[in-house]
Design a protein around this motif. Structure first.
Motif, short mmCIF file in Angstrom:
data_model
loop_
_atom_site.label_atom_id
_atom_site.label_comp_id
_atom_site.label_asym_id
_atom_site.label_seq_id
_atom_site.Cartn_x
_atom_site.Cartn_y
_atom_site.Cartn_z
N UNK A 23 0.81 -1.21 0.00
CA UNK A 23 0.00 0.00 0.00
C UNK A 23 0.85 1.27 0.00
N UNK A 24 0.22 2.35 0.45
CA UNK A 24 0.86 3.67 0.46
C UNK A 24 1.32 4.00 1.88
N UNK A 25 2.58 3.80 2.14
CA UNK A 25 3.16 4.11 3.45
C UNK A 25 3.51 5.60 3.46
N UNK A 26 2.51 6.43 3.78
CA UNK A 26 2.66 7.88 3.77
C UNK A 26 2.31 8.45 5.14
N UNK A 27 2.80 9.64 5.40
CA UNK A 27 2.61 10.30 6.68
C UNK A 27 1.16 10.36 7.15
N UNK A 28 0.17 10.62 6.28
CA UNK A 28 -1.22 10.63 6.77
C UNK A 28 -1.68 9.29 7.37
N UNK A 29 -1.00 8.22 7.04
CA UNK A 29 -1.37 6.89 7.54
C UNK A 29 -0.44 6.39 8.64
N UNK A 74 -0.26 6.70 11.86
CA UNK A 74 -0.87 6.09 13.05
C UNK A 74 -1.34 4.66 12.76
N UNK A 75 -2.00 4.47 11.65
CA UNK A 75 -2.50 3.13 11.29
C UNK A 75 -1.35 2.17 11.01
N UNK A 76 -0.34 2.65 10.31
CA UNK A 76 0.83 1.80 10.03
C UNK A 76 1.53 1.43 11.33
N UNK A 77 1.69 2.41 12.21
CA UNK A 77 2.33 2.16 13.51
C UNK A 77 1.57 1.12 14.32
N UNK A 78 0.25 1.23 14.37
CA UNK A 78 -0.55 0.24 15.11
C UNK A 78 -0.32 -1.16 14.56
N UNK A 79 -0.28 -1.28 13.25
CA UNK A 79 -0.08 -2.60 12.66
C UNK A 79 1.33 -3.14 12.94
N UNK A 80 2.32 -2.26 12.87
CA UNK A 80 3.70 -2.66 13.18
C UNK A 80 3.80 -3.15 14.61
N UNK A 140 4.55 -2.32 -2.35
CA UNK A 140 4.42 -0.92 -1.97
C UNK A 140 3.99 -0.05 -3.14
N UNK A 141 3.12 0.89 -2.85
CA UNK A 141 2.75 1.91 -3.84
C UNK A 141 3.64 3.13 -3.64
N UNK A 142 3.76 3.59 -2.40
CA UNK A 142 4.63 4.70 -2.03
C UNK A 142 5.19 4.43 -0.64
N UNK A 143 6.27 5.13 -0.34
CA UNK A 143 6.94 4.94 0.95
C UNK A 143 7.59 6.25 1.34
N UNK A 144 7.38 6.68 2.59
CA UNK A 144 8.13 7.83 3.05
C UNK A 144 8.97 7.43 4.26
N UNK A 145 9.92 8.27 4.57
CA UNK A 145 10.90 7.91 5.60
C UNK A 145 10.28 7.79 6.99
N UNK A 146 9.28 8.58 7.31
CA UNK A 146 8.69 8.52 8.65
C UNK A 146 8.07 7.16 8.93
N UNK A 147 7.34 6.63 7.99
CA UNK A 147 6.67 5.35 8.24
C UNK A 147 7.65 4.19 8.28
N UNK A 160 13.46 2.44 -9.50
CA UNK A 160 13.89 3.79 -9.14
C UNK A 160 12.87 4.86 -9.51
N UNK A 161 11.97 4.58 -10.44
CA UNK A 161 10.98 5.59 -10.82
C UNK A 161 9.73 5.53 -9.95
N UNK A 162 9.74 4.71 -8.93
CA UNK A 162 8.59 4.64 -8.01
C UNK A 162 8.53 5.89 -7.16
N UNK A 163 7.41 6.09 -6.52
CA UNK A 163 7.22 7.25 -5.67
C UNK A 163 7.71 6.95 -4.27
N UNK A 164 8.94 7.29 -4.02
CA UNK A 164 9.50 7.15 -2.68
C UNK A 164 9.82 8.54 -2.18
N UNK A 165 9.20 8.92 -1.08
CA UNK A 165 9.39 10.28 -0.56
C UNK A 165 10.47 10.32 0.49
#
Length: 102
Positions: free
Chosen positions: A32-38, A40-46, A64-71, A97-102
């Motif tokens: 899925x999209x591991x982004x900052x708005x999610x 809390x939900x990602x953290x709960x699952x982890x 993964x669809x997207x990934x940011x460093x915080x998650x 490499x062309x994926x959306x990684x923030x």
């Protein structure tokens, strides 16, 4: 029954992480999209993952669809907290490499 199914079992299945055991290792399929708005939900699952540092851990990013460093940082902190080290965690199947990684 194929070879994989004989050597794997479900560890945890959720929206963000699908965990299995494969050939003596815990494999965490990040999905899925591991982004900052999610965060809390990602953290709960982890936090609910049944992790054991006695088995190697493989982080698989093929779903993964997207990934940011915080998650991903939350996941790495959890792995360290339960006793995993750099030697016992590996990565596989990240997106190109062309994926959306923030």
């Amino acid at each position: 029954m194929d070879n994989r199914s004989r050597h794997s079992s479900v560890v945890a299945a959720g929206r963000w992480i699908d965990g299995t055991r494969e050939d003596g290792a815990t494999v965490l399929y990040l999905q899925g999209a591991w982004r900052l708005p999610y965060l809390h939900a990602v953290t709960d699952e982890i936090e609910s993952l049944p992790l054991s540092p006695q088995q190697p851990c493989i982080l698989d990013g093929s779903r993964l669809e997207t990934l940011d460093t915080a998650t991903v940082f939350v996941l790495l902190i959890r792995l360290v907290a339960v006793g995993y080290t750099r030697a016992t965690v590996s990565l596989r199947r990240g997106r190109s490499a062309d994926s959306s990684l923030a």
